[in-house]
Enzyme design. Structure first.
Site, PDB file in Angstrom:
ATOM      1  N   ARG A  55       4.373 -30.901  -2.915  1.00 13.01           N
ATOM      2  CA  ARG A  55       5.026 -30.667  -4.206  1.00 13.01           C
ATOM      3  C   ARG A  55       5.640 -29.269  -4.279  1.00 13.01           C
ATOM      4  O   ARG A  55       6.490 -29.013  -5.128  1.00 13.01           O
ATOM      5  CB  ARG A  55       4.001 -30.806  -5.341  1.00 13.01           C
ATOM      6  CG  ARG A  55       3.442 -32.195  -5.474  1.00 13.01           C
ATOM      7  CD  ARG A  55       2.226 -32.209  -6.377  1.00 13.01           C
ATOM      8  NE  ARG A  55       2.541 -31.859  -7.751  1.00 13.01           N
ATOM      9  CZ  ARG A  55       2.920 -32.734  -8.678  1.00 13.01           C
ATOM     10  NH1 ARG A  55       3.040 -33.994  -8.371  1.00 13.01           N
ATOM     11  NH2 ARG A  55       3.173 -32.348  -9.909  1.00 13.01           N
ATOM     12  N   LYS A 110       8.975 -30.077  -4.789  1.00 10.70           N
ATOM     13  CA  LYS A 110       9.360 -31.490  -4.752  1.00 10.70           C
ATOM     14  C   LYS A 110       9.484 -32.043  -6.165  1.00 10.70           C
ATOM     15  O   LYS A 110      10.401 -32.773  -6.476  1.00 10.70           O
ATOM     16  CB  LYS A 110       8.290 -32.267  -3.978  1.00 10.70           C
ATOM     17  CG  LYS A 110       8.541 -33.757  -3.892  1.00 10.70           C
ATOM     18  CD  LYS A 110       9.670 -34.029  -2.948  1.00 10.70           C
ATOM     19  CE  LYS A 110      10.049 -35.484  -2.863  1.00 10.70           C
ATOM     20  NZ  LYS A 110      11.424 -35.619  -2.322  1.00 10.70           N
ATOM     21  N   GLU A 146      19.351 -26.453   1.060  1.00  7.70           N
ATOM     22  CA  GLU A 146      17.939 -26.380   0.652  1.00  7.70           C
ATOM     23  C   GLU A 146      16.979 -26.270   1.820  1.00  7.70           C
ATOM     24  O   GLU A 146      15.946 -25.618   1.704  1.00  7.70           O
ATOM     25  CB  GLU A 146      17.539 -27.488  -0.329  1.00  7.70           C
ATOM     26  CG  GLU A 146      17.529 -28.898   0.188  1.00  7.70           C
ATOM     27  CD  GLU A 146      17.214 -29.946  -0.889  1.00  7.70           C
ATOM     28  OE1 GLU A 146      16.599 -29.616  -1.911  1.00  7.70           O
ATOM     29  OE2 GLU A 146      17.591 -31.109  -0.678  1.00  7.70           O
ATOM     30  N   GLY A 152       2.324 -26.794 -15.656  1.00  2.66           N
ATOM     31  CA  GLY A 152       3.254 -26.797 -16.789  1.00  2.66           C
ATOM     32  C   GLY A 152       3.467 -25.380 -17.294  1.00  2.66           C
ATOM     33  O   GLY A 152       3.147 -24.410 -16.597  1.00  2.66           O
ATOM     34  N   CYS A 167       3.276 -27.055  -9.334  1.00  4.57           N
ATOM     35  CA  CYS A 167       1.812 -26.964  -9.383  1.00  4.57           C
ATOM     36  C   CYS A 167       1.153 -28.325  -9.173  1.00  4.57           C
ATOM     37  O   CYS A 167       1.638 -29.344  -9.660  1.00  4.57           O
ATOM     38  CB  CYS A 167       1.349 -26.445 -10.737  1.00  4.57           C
ATOM     39  SG  CYS A 167       1.973 -24.813 -11.105  1.00  4.57           S
ATOM     40  N   HIS A 226      43.590 -25.911  -4.996  1.00  2.87           N
ATOM     41  CA  HIS A 226      43.396 -25.144  -6.232  1.00  2.87           C
ATOM     42  C   HIS A 226      42.366 -24.037  -6.055  1.00  2.87           C
ATOM     43  O   HIS A 226      41.799 -23.554  -7.034  1.00  2.87           O
ATOM     44  CB  HIS A 226      42.993 -26.078  -7.374  1.00  2.87           C
ATOM     45  CG  HIS A 226      44.006 -27.137  -7.659  1.00  2.87           C
ATOM     46  ND1 HIS A 226      45.273 -26.849  -8.076  1.00  2.87           N
ATOM     47  CD2 HIS A 226      43.960 -28.484  -7.521  1.00  2.87           C
ATOM     48  CE1 HIS A 226      45.962 -27.974  -8.218  1.00  2.87           C
ATOM     49  NE2 HIS A 226      45.184 -28.981  -7.874  1.00  2.87           N
ATOM     50  N   TRP A 273       2.699 -22.902  -8.257  1.00  4.87           N
ATOM     51  CA  TRP A 273       4.104 -22.564  -8.008  1.00  4.87           C
ATOM     52  C   TRP A 273       4.464 -21.564  -9.099  1.00  4.87           C
ATOM     53  O   TRP A 273       4.563 -21.919 -10.275  1.00  4.87           O
ATOM     54  CB  TRP A 273       4.954 -23.825  -8.107  1.00  4.87           C
ATOM     55  CG  TRP A 273       6.331 -23.707  -7.555  1.00  4.87           C
ATOM     56  CD1 TRP A 273       6.716 -23.856  -6.261  1.00  4.87           C
ATOM     57  CD2 TRP A 273       7.543 -23.465  -8.295  1.00  4.87           C
ATOM     58  NE1 TRP A 273       8.075 -23.720  -6.142  1.00  4.87           N
ATOM     59  CE2 TRP A 273       8.611 -23.469  -7.369  1.00  4.87           C
ATOM     60  CE3 TRP A 273       7.838 -23.230  -9.644  1.00  4.87           C
ATOM     61  CZ2 TRP A 273       9.934 -23.264  -7.745  1.00  4.87           C
ATOM     62  CZ3 TRP A 273       9.152 -23.023 -10.014  1.00  4.87           C
ATOM     63  CH2 TRP A 273      10.181 -23.042  -9.068  1.00  4.87           C
ATOM     64  N   GLU A 281      25.921 -33.982  -1.888  1.00  5.77           N
ATOM     65  CA  GLU A 281      24.543 -34.243  -1.453  1.00  5.77           C
ATOM     66  C   GLU A 281      24.298 -33.659  -0.053  1.00  5.77           C
ATOM     67  O   GLU A 281      23.248 -33.068   0.207  1.00  5.77           O
ATOM     68  CB  GLU A 281      24.269 -35.759  -1.489  1.00  5.77           C
ATOM     69  CG  GLU A 281      22.946 -36.210  -0.910  1.00  5.77           C
ATOM     70  CD  GLU A 281      21.699 -35.594  -1.560  1.00  5.77           C
ATOM     71  OE1 GLU A 281      21.822 -34.940  -2.611  1.00  5.77           O
ATOM     72  OE2 GLU A 281      20.613 -35.745  -0.970  1.00  5.77           O
TER      73      GLU A 281
HETATM   74  C1  G6P Z   1      13.694 -31.150  -7.036  1.00  4.84           C
HETATM   75  C2  G6P Z   1      13.612 -31.699  -5.639  1.00  4.84           C
HETATM   76  C3  G6P Z   1      14.857 -32.489  -5.311  1.00  4.84           C
HETATM   77  C4  G6P Z   1      15.083 -33.557  -6.373  1.00  4.84           C
HETATM   78  C5  G6P Z   1      15.121 -32.972  -7.777  1.00  4.84           C
HETATM   79  C6  G6P Z   1      15.093 -34.056  -8.838  1.00  4.84           C
HETATM   80  O1  G6P Z   1      14.663 -30.174  -7.110  1.00  4.84           O
HETATM   81  O2  G6P Z   1      13.454 -30.648  -4.705  1.00  4.84           O
HETATM   82  O3  G6P Z   1      14.701 -33.100  -4.050  1.00  4.84           O
HETATM   83  O4  G6P Z   1      16.295 -34.193  -6.119  1.00  4.84           O
HETATM   84  O5  G6P Z   1      13.962 -32.178  -7.988  1.00  4.84           O
HETATM   85  O6  G6P Z   1      13.874 -34.737  -8.751  1.00  4.84           O
HETATM   86  P1  G6P Z   1      13.618 -36.187  -9.244  1.00  4.84           P
HETATM   87  O7  G6P Z   1      12.164 -36.450  -8.941  1.00  4.84           O
HETATM   88  O8  G6P Z   1      13.875 -36.181 -10.725  1.00  4.84           O
HETATM   89  O9  G6P Z   1      14.519 -37.112  -8.534  1.00  4.84           O
END
Ligand code: G6P
Length: 691
Positions: free
Chosen positions: A33, A686, A572, A116, A2, A588, A88, A565
């Site tokens: 975001r 984000k 994603e 929130g 949000c 395994h 969101w 990663e």
């Molecule tokens: C979300 C984002 C990711 C990010 C994660 C942690 O899931 O989409 O790209 O890695 O949050 O966010 P931060 O701001 O704590 O690195």
């Protein structure tokens, strides 16, 4: 997640069209975001009217809805408060009704936007229903709007101020929030507050402000508005309690130098990217601050009388980001731009901190804590998503250089386990945004247990950078694309620099440190070399991988984090199933997946584990797998026999910084080929500011 935006003008004449455009533009800056619907509220034609417009989908759809309204766009205001929101969905599906702003009643007496989660909303709702309120949405937020009206109606005869009313409301709430409140009973006033979710206020004036801070106005009674403890129903009895007793100070900052009220505009937002084009002068609210803006002045109150430890002022700071940094420029997507920024962003992370001649690292933000950290019994890294991977990628070099046992935890799991934490632990919180709810909760958990808390973040002024004891800003510049790219490489470097600095008193590791610092020196050039293979990677995505349903990434040692990663990036934004597999674990379980049809990328850059990865390669090819291999330039045997992606060689602990770049580009092209909105992948946000 949000996003909140608010705009107030005082003694600056603006027409309704301008106000609406400003709100919509503010929302579009927060789009990155992640959101699924949007809405806004502005004044109506009379003081007792508020117009609310909401729409599912993009901000552009909201704009369209607003533009087709039959309202007077030319109506002008000397003073006006508007607010807007991108939602969101957490409670209730994305729908027009569930979108914010939410309202107290059909007359929109109280409207608010919220970021929130209110965890006790059911209790509040049940109680309000008993009092005769009916609800129109499935959200947790609506109960706050209705609670505000309930408390206002109960206090009607007491001339309650907007600030005190919001205080009463907030005292009933549990969970995390940032709010903006607007009311037809308090025209041209806004109250904003936060607990756990970010909120900042930008200030724009033509003349200089008298001072660059705002006094915090503490109540002089134990409880600023003397409200009694909660009654058994969960609400205070509105008939009891004294009149508000506030220490009203002049809001010195908002006078011009000649002491007169001056034309002023305020911008409230969840993050700086929505404010920077209007003003660079901003103030970050602290948890439980209640900001009241009226008559061109901003007053900061506290929810409760403080313990004497919190600062008596909030400083008005200058943002260091430029508008260009949050624009795409000539790139098609933010993600692409951010991948391409890495030759510079990695330098910015090291700037002023690494001396390549003397092979010394100096991290100013850790000064004062180095000796405590060196004595730590254990270092616990805590993060989510990509940030978690940057911790995994650097754990081994931390352990090697510092010889302090280190563990890496996902913030949510760390909390679920109620991990034992002690005073002699050092806890490192890594977060691009500095606002990720799980990471913040883990940080508070560790602070309560007396551990030294270190923050590694990209966002100056964020909760993590403010609440940790010390830390490092990674200085990667704003990252807008949901898929984190340049923040990953910069976090990685920040952590490597931290490990180097912590070990500077160990003579035995001098050579190793020098080797790494030399590798850091060559890094920008190495990144550029990989970026130059863009066209080949695009071709590989197009011809070999785009039609696949699944992709396995394998490696070991330092490259395990790269695989995790890389797989995260692929899933994603391209929605292709992808898994990072530790090559040592192949036999395994994952080997069962291998046949001539299963796409595999194997990372085989040269380090001490190379022979072991060779054996993984044999295991894969023996099952007719045809892996694509990420190898070092000049590894002729591999280049001759396999499809390869070639990257320059560097120190083992830095190789992951280079190896991740082709995977970022591959995921980007897979998403583009799949016609996916690269910067806004479905269901993701984000900045994840809720649990
Ligand atoms: C979300 C984002 C990711 C990010 C994660 C942690 O899931 O989409 O790209 O890695 O949050 O966010 P931060 O701001 O704590 O690195």
């Amino acid at each position: 997640m949000c996003g909140i935006f608010g705009y107030l003008n005082f003694l600056v004449e603006r027409d309704r069209r301008f106000v609406l455009d400003t709100l919509i533009k503010g929302l579009s800056r927060l789009e990155y975001r992640g959101y699924d619907s949007a809405g806004l509220a502005v004044d109506g034609d009379t003081e007792d009217q508020t117009f609310i417009f909401k729409q599912v989908g993009k901000v552009a759809a909201l704009k369209k809805l607003v533009d087709t309204q039959e309202i007077d766009f030319e109506k002008s205001y000397i003073s006006h408060c508007g607010m807007a929101h991108t939602r969101w969905a957490t409670h209730g599906q994305p729908s027009q009704l569930n979108s914010h702003p939410h309202r107290s009643d059909n007359h929109n007496e109280f409207t608010l936007v919220h970021n929130g989660i209110i965890t006790n909303y059911k209790e509040i709702k049940t109680l309000l229903e008993k009092k005769g309120f009916s609800f129109e949405t499935e959200t947790d937020t609506e109960c706050v709007a209705k609670l505000t009206k309930y408390l206002y109606d109960s206090q009607k005869n007491s001339d309650i101020t907007f600030t005190d009313l919001v205080k009463m409301v907030v005292k009933e709430l549990e969970g995390s929030f940032a709010f903006i409140f607007k009311s037809t009973h308090f025209p041209n006033e806004i109250v904003a507050t936060r607990r756990g979710s970010p909120l900042l206020i930008g200030v724009k004036t033509a003349k200089k402000l008298k001072v660059d801070f705002v006094d915090v106005e503490f109540g002089n009674a134990p409880d600023a508005i003397n409200i009694p403890d909660k009654d058994p129903t969960g609400f205070m009895d509105p008939t009891e309690g004294g009149r508000p007793q506030m220490n009203r100070s002049l809001s010195r900052a908002f006078m011009s130098e000649d002491g007169m009220p001056q034309p002023i505009e305020f911008f409230l937002a969840s993050d700086a990217s929505a404010i920077v084009e209007h003003t660079k002068r901003v103030l970050y609210l602290e948890d439980d601050d209640i900001a009241h803006i009226a008559d061109g002045e901003l007053h900061i109150h506290r929810l409760r009388r403080d313990d004497g430890n919190s600062p008596a002022t909030r400083s008005i700071q200058t943002l260091e980001i430029e508008l260009a940094e949050i624009m795409k420029g000539s790139f098609d997507h933010f993600m692409q731009k951010e991948i391409y920024e890495q030759p510079e962003s990695v330098v910015n992370t090291m700037r002023g901190r690494v001396n390549f001649e003397t092979h010394k690292v100096t991290l100013g933000g850790l000064r004062g804590y180095l000796s405590i950290i060196r004595r730590a019994r254990r270092i616990v890294f805590i993060a989510c998503g990509t940030s978690f991977h940057s911790c995994l990628a650097t754990r081994a070099i931390f352990e090697e250089l510092t010889e302090i046992p280190s563990q890496v935890d996902l913030a949510s799991d760390f909390l679920d386990r109620r991990t034992p934490i002690f005073r002699d632990d050092v806890c490192v919180f890594v977060s691009q945004s500095g606002e990720t709810a799980d990471t913040i909760m883990a940080m508070r958990y560790c602070l309560e247990r007396g551990a030294v808390c270190v923050g590694i973040t990209n966002t100056v002024g964020s909760s993590i950078s403010r609440e940790t004891h010390c830390g490092v800003h990674i200085n990667a510049g704003p990252e807008i694309g949901v898929a984190s790219t340049k923040a990953y490489t910069s976090q990685y470097i920040a952590l490597v620099m931290m490990a180097i600095q912590l070990s500077e008193d160990r003579l035995s590791t001098t050579k190793r440190r020098e080797e790494i610092i030399d590798g850091l020196y060559r890094l920008p050039g190495h990144v550029k070399e990989v970026l130059a293979q863009d066209a080949n990677l695009q071709k590989l995505a197009e011809e070999t991988l785009s039609k696949e349903k699944s992709l396995l990434l394998m490696g070991r040692g330092y490259q395990n984090a790269t695989c995790l990663e890389g797989a995260l990036k692929i899933k994603e934004i391209s929605y292709m199933h992808s898994e990072g597999i530790l090559a040592g674990e192949l036999k395994h379980g994952p080997l069962a997946l291998i046949d001539e049809n299963m796409p595999v990328i194997l990372i085989m850059t040269k380090d001490s584990l190379y022979p072991k990865v060779q054996s993984a390669l044999q295991q894969v090819t023996a099952r007719k797998g045809q892996p694509i291999i990420i190898c070092n330039t000049g590894d002729d045997n591999l280049i001759r026999d396999y499809k390869t992606i070639q990257v320059p060689q560097t120190a083992d602990c830095l190789q992951g910084l280079i190896n991740i770049i082709p995977l970022q580009l591959l995921s980007y092209y897979l998403a583009v080929l799949g016609n996916i909105d690269v910067d806004f992948p479905r269901n993701l946000a984000k900045s994840v500011t809720v649990e």
